[in-house]
Motif scaffolding. Sequence first.
Motif, PDB file in Angstrom:
ATOM      1  N   VAL A  98       0.616  -1.311   0.173  1.00 25.17           N
ATOM      2  CA  VAL A  98       0.279  -0.030   0.089  1.00 25.17           C
ATOM      3  C   VAL A  98       1.095   1.347  -0.029  1.00 25.17           C
ATOM      4  CG1 VAL A  98      -1.539   1.216   1.251  1.00 25.17           C
ATOM      5  CG2 VAL A  98      -2.079  -1.034   1.232  1.00 25.17           C
ATOM      6  N   ALA A  99       1.755   1.295   0.634  1.00 21.86           N
ATOM      7  CA  ALA A  99       2.724   2.367   0.908  1.00 21.86           C
ATOM      8  C   ALA A  99       3.597   2.506  -0.371  1.00 21.86           C
ATOM      9  CB  ALA A  99       3.853   2.066   1.804  1.00 21.86           C
ATOM     10  N   LEU A 100       4.104   1.482  -1.163  1.00 17.90           N
ATOM     11  CA  LEU A 100       4.649   1.587  -2.311  1.00 17.90           C
ATOM     12  C   LEU A 100       3.612   2.097  -3.566  1.00 17.90           C
ATOM     13  CD1 LEU A 100       7.415   0.918  -3.691  1.00 17.90           C
ATOM     14  CD2 LEU A 100       6.501  -1.395  -4.404  1.00 17.90           C
ATOM     15  N   VAL A 101       2.413   1.561  -3.533  1.00 13.95           N
ATOM     16  CA  VAL A 101       1.415   2.235  -4.407  1.00 13.95           C
ATOM     17  C   VAL A 101       1.159   3.991  -4.140  1.00 13.95           C
ATOM     18  CG1 VAL A 101      -1.045   2.358  -5.191  1.00 13.95           C
ATOM     19  CG2 VAL A 101       0.017   0.000  -4.861  1.00 13.95           C
ATOM     20  N   VAL A 102       1.128   4.257  -2.905  1.00 13.56           N
ATOM     21  CA  VAL A 102       1.079   5.727  -2.734  1.00 13.56           C
ATOM     22  C   VAL A 102       2.287   6.328  -3.473  1.00 13.56           C
ATOM     23  CG1 VAL A 102       0.858   7.447  -0.975  1.00 13.56           C
ATOM     24  CG2 VAL A 102      -0.403   5.296  -0.952  1.00 13.56           C
ATOM     25  N   ILE A 103       3.302   5.823  -2.861  1.00 13.63           N
ATOM     26  CA  ILE A 103       4.634   6.518  -3.260  1.00 13.63           C
ATOM     27  C   ILE A 103       4.730   6.554  -4.904  1.00 13.63           C
ATOM     28  CG2 ILE A 103       7.289   6.570  -3.308  1.00 13.63           C
ATOM     29  CD1 ILE A 103       6.913   5.100  -0.454  1.00 13.63           C
ATOM     30  N   ARG A 104       4.638   5.276  -5.390  1.00 12.49           N
ATOM     31  CA  ARG A 104       5.019   5.406  -6.984  1.00 12.49           C
ATOM     32  C   ARG A 104       3.770   6.431  -7.790  1.00 12.49           C
ATOM     33  NH1 ARG A 104       9.651   3.969  -8.685  1.00 12.49           N
ATOM     34  NH2 ARG A 104      10.422   1.821  -7.976  1.00 12.49           N
ATOM     35  N   ALA A 105       2.523   6.274  -7.189  1.00  7.38           N
ATOM     36  CA  ALA A 105       1.590   7.238  -8.033  1.00  7.38           C
ATOM     37  C   ALA A 105       1.631   8.540  -7.693  1.00  7.38           C
ATOM     38  CB  ALA A 105       0.224   6.658  -7.320  1.00  7.38           C
ATOM     39  N   GLY A 106       2.047   8.817  -6.407  1.00  2.05           N
ATOM     40  CA  GLY A 106       2.337  10.359  -6.112  1.00  2.05           C
ATOM     41  C   GLY A 106       3.508  10.790  -6.849  1.00  2.05           C
ATOM     42  N   VAL A 107       4.542  10.048  -6.815  1.00  2.00           N
ATOM     43  CA  VAL A 107       5.889  10.741  -7.425  1.00  2.00           C
ATOM     44  C   VAL A 107       5.873  10.690  -8.859  1.00  2.00           C
ATOM     45  CG1 VAL A 107       8.208  10.137  -7.745  1.00  2.00           C
ATOM     46  CG2 VAL A 107       7.365   9.931  -5.400  1.00  2.00           C
ATOM     47  N   LYS A 108       4.938   9.735  -9.550  1.00  4.17           N
ATOM     48  CA  LYS A 108       5.112   9.731 -11.146  1.00  4.17           C
ATOM     49  C   LYS A 108       3.916  10.929 -11.569  1.00  4.17           C
ATOM     50  CE  LYS A 108       6.456   7.569 -13.690  1.00  4.17           C
ATOM     51  NZ  LYS A 108       7.754   7.662 -14.352  1.00  4.17           N
ATOM     52  N   VAL A 109       2.745  11.222 -10.814  1.00  2.00           N
ATOM     53  CA  VAL A 109       2.083  12.277 -11.238  1.00  2.00           C
ATOM     54  C   VAL A 109       2.680  13.691 -10.828  1.00  2.00           C
ATOM     55  CG1 VAL A 109      -0.168  13.469 -10.314  1.00  2.00           C
ATOM     56  CG2 VAL A 109      -0.225  10.901 -10.328  1.00  2.00           C
ATOM     57  N   LEU A 110       3.425  13.666  -9.859  1.00  2.00           N
ATOM     58  CA  LEU A 110       4.011  15.267  -9.798  1.00  2.00           C
ATOM     59  C   LEU A 110       5.258  15.244 -10.944  1.00  2.00           C
ATOM     60  CD1 LEU A 110       4.527  15.228  -5.879  1.00  2.00           C
ATOM     61  CD2 LEU A 110       3.123  16.589  -7.195  1.00  2.00           C
ATOM     62  N   GLN A 111       5.894  14.213 -11.078  1.00  2.00           N
ATOM     63  CA  GLN A 111       6.922  14.153 -12.146  1.00  2.00           C
ATOM     64  C   GLN A 111       6.257  14.575 -13.527  1.00  2.00           C
ATOM     65  OE1 GLN A 111       9.046  10.346 -12.113  1.00  2.00           O
ATOM     66  NE2 GLN A 111      10.301  11.134 -10.144  1.00  2.00           N
ATOM     67  N   VAL A 112       5.263  13.845 -13.885  1.00  2.00           N
ATOM     68  CA  VAL A 112       4.552  14.215 -15.153  1.00  2.00           C
ATOM     69  C   VAL A 112       3.920  15.660 -15.308  1.00  2.00           C
ATOM     70  CG1 VAL A 112       2.775  13.464 -16.778  1.00  2.00           C
ATOM     71  CG2 VAL A 112       4.273  11.795 -15.788  1.00  2.00           C
ATOM     72  N   ALA A 113       3.191  15.853 -14.174  1.00  2.00           N
ATOM     73  CA  ALA A 113       2.469  17.250 -14.166  1.00  2.00           C
ATOM     74  C   ALA A 113       3.382  18.434 -13.890  1.00  2.00           C
ATOM     75  CB  ALA A 113       1.394  17.334 -13.023  1.00  2.00           C
ATOM     76  N   PHE A 114       4.520  18.225 -13.345  1.00  2.00           N
ATOM     77  CA  PHE A 114       5.362  19.488 -13.045  1.00  2.00           C
ATOM     78  C   PHE A 114       6.734  18.893 -13.148  1.00  2.00           C
ATOM     79  CE2 PHE A 114       1.911  19.821 -10.051  1.00  2.00           C
ATOM     80  CZ  PHE A 114       1.405  20.960 -10.451  1.00  2.00           C
ATOM     81  N   PRO A 115       7.083  18.689 -14.801  1.00  2.00           N
ATOM     82  CA  PRO A 115       8.444  18.163 -14.948  1.00  2.00           C
ATOM     83  C   PRO A 115       9.781  18.800 -14.775  1.00  2.00           C
ATOM     84  CG  PRO A 115       7.466  18.907 -16.987  1.00  2.00           C
ATOM     85  CD  PRO A 115       6.367  19.067 -15.687  1.00  2.00           C
ATOM     86  N   GLU A 116       9.662  20.175 -14.630  1.00  2.00           N
ATOM     87  CA  GLU A 116      10.676  21.050 -14.452  1.00  2.00           C
ATOM     88  C   GLU A 116      10.805  21.945 -13.130  1.00  2.00           C
ATOM     89  OE1 GLU A 116      11.421  23.208 -17.818  1.00  2.00           O
ATOM     90  OE2 GLU A 116      11.578  21.778 -19.328  1.00  2.00           O
ATOM     91  N   ALA A 117       9.757  21.630 -12.244  1.00  2.00           N
ATOM     92  CA  ALA A 117       9.555  22.413 -11.031  1.00  2.00           C
ATOM     93  C   ALA A 117      10.523  21.747 -10.041  1.00  2.00           C
ATOM     94  CB  ALA A 117       8.421  22.339 -10.596  1.00  2.00           C
ATOM     95  N   SER A 118      11.381  22.774  -9.529  1.00  3.11           N
ATOM     96  CA  SER A 118      12.441  22.363  -8.413  1.00  3.11           C
ATOM     97  C   SER A 118      11.851  21.946  -7.193  1.00  3.11           C
ATOM     98  CB  SER A 118      13.313  23.759  -8.154  1.00  3.11           C
ATOM     99  OG  SER A 118      12.715  24.962  -7.806  1.00  3.11           O
ATOM    100  N   PRO A 122      11.599  17.997  -3.202  1.00 10.75           N
ATOM    101  CA  PRO A 122      11.237  17.669  -1.708  1.00 10.75           C
ATOM    102  C   PRO A 122       9.814  17.206  -1.232  1.00 10.75           C
ATOM    103  CG  PRO A 122      12.249  20.071  -2.151  1.00 10.75           C
ATOM    104  CD  PRO A 122      11.908  19.217  -3.480  1.00 10.75           C
ATOM    105  N   ILE A 123       8.808  17.387  -2.291  1.00  8.09           N
ATOM    106  CA  ILE A 123       7.512  17.000  -2.024  1.00  8.09           C
ATOM    107  C   ILE A 123       7.626  15.444  -2.072  1.00  8.09           C
ATOM    108  CG2 ILE A 123       5.000  16.841  -2.730  1.00  8.09           C
ATOM    109  CD1 ILE A 123       5.302  19.836  -3.506  1.00  8.09           C
ATOM    110  N   GLU A 124       8.147  14.849  -3.349  1.00  7.96           N
ATOM    111  CA  GLU A 124       8.434  13.280  -3.118  1.00  7.96           C
ATOM    112  C   GLU A 124       9.012  12.821  -2.161  1.00  7.96           C
ATOM    113  OE1 GLU A 124      10.761  13.033  -6.762  1.00  7.96           O
ATOM    114  OE2 GLU A 124       9.020  13.761  -8.276  1.00  7.96           O
ATOM    115  N   ARG A 125      10.190  13.273  -1.518  1.00  5.26           N
ATOM    116  CA  ARG A 125      10.488  12.782  -0.149  1.00  5.26           C
ATOM    117  C   ARG A 125       9.652  12.926   1.082  1.00  5.26           C
ATOM    118  NH1 ARG A 125      15.219  16.238  -1.783  1.00  5.26           N
ATOM    119  NH2 ARG A 125      16.891  15.115  -2.652  1.00  5.26           N
ATOM    120  N   SER A 126       9.045  13.954   0.953  1.00  3.98           N
ATOM    121  CA  SER A 126       8.009  13.692   1.948  1.00  3.98           C
ATOM    122  C   SER A 126       6.948  12.853   1.891  1.00  3.98           C
ATOM    123  CB  SER A 126       7.428  15.290   2.135  1.00  3.98           C
ATOM    124  OG  SER A 126       8.295  16.359   2.136  1.00  3.98           O
TER     125      SER A 126
END
Length: 440
Positions: A98-118, A122-126
Amino acid sequence: MDKLMFDDMGLWTQAFLRPTVLVELAALAGCAALAWLLVRVLQRGLRRGDPRSILFGARIVDGALFPLVLLCLAYVARTGLQQWVALAAFKIAIPALVALVVIRAGVKVLQVAFPEASWVRPIERSISWLAWLGMVLWVTGLLPLVLDELDQIHWKVGGTTLSVRTMIEGVLTAGAVLLIALWVSAAIESRLLHAATGAELSLRKAVSNAVRALLVFVGLMMALSTVGIDLTALSVLGGAVGVGIGFGLQKLAANYVSGFVVLAERSMRIGDNVRVDNFEGRITSINARYTVVRSSTGRESIVPNEMLITQRVENLSLADPRVWLSTVVSVGYDSDVDLVSRLLGESAFASSRVLREPAPSVALSAFGADGLEFTVGFWISDPENGSLGLRSEINRAILSALRAHHIDIPFPQRVVHVQGGGALPQGLPSGATGASVPAG
């Protein structure tokens, strides 16, 4: 929810020393292999191998679909095994997945939605730290106790009672809703912009921006309602925001409205060559507030969209991508005009970028102080590749042709008159009253 409530470390160790743990591990391995196979078949069937894909990623294990399928299969396997054996490994594997699904989904969505945002990193680590912390609390059975303690810390705001637990659950719910909204908007944007060019690309970009803004707004409203905030109370805030836009944010609002107007009417499109405020280049991006114009030298100009609406803009490729360029050549007055015109016309074809139709034109444009001035005009269809190198190539061909036919390119001449007994310029014969000398 399953809990691991062991009285001491002995029971914890004893639970994993049972022979049935091997059966659980074998079942988990089978679930992992089956999940990998299913995702592999689905990836090949849909022909998806894009690193930006949220579900698949660059590799199968990089996307969010693999841990999600594995979690579903693990639930099915656990349901079947718990009737025959006492579970131990599955009680850790399920929370971890469950934790892995949350991490993968959240990280990939942020990477695709904001590919160049600095700020994405930190949000991915959080997200990762929070997911693994929740997993540990779940496995150890401390999660209900922690939630009960947080629920005891509460306060009253108006007619609503808030607690730390309510605030945390609201923030997590809001984050999940916003991630889903960004996921859907990213999928819609990928579909709309796929293989689109020119005017169609601009229109689809406008629709994509509008859909993303609408989904994020709806997601934010749903998140606020889950926290317990009455949305009717936002009417006053909406009125205040409207007044602020009307008075203090006129330019910002004008830029946003102008951006949608530019995209909708398609007077300027991505890929067009324009000249704005003495800056010439190719439009590489049209955003909601500004447009990016990139020159052939690599410089980029950030142009507010309001400027594109209220000021004069030269679109060099609105109706036709072809652009006319020219170069000027001077020859001596004793030159054969017909021969020079023919040589200049032939030299214009030295570059493969020069169009054959319409053909280059040569005109005797002026009688200069030092010689006859010819203007060589030619058309190109790729102005985004620059014009300096093109002019240099044609000028070199012109120079070689004129030298081969012994046609002089005159240098500036000036007549110096010497009055009386003044000193003569060096090199002039004694008694000369005037002479032509090179200028400079």
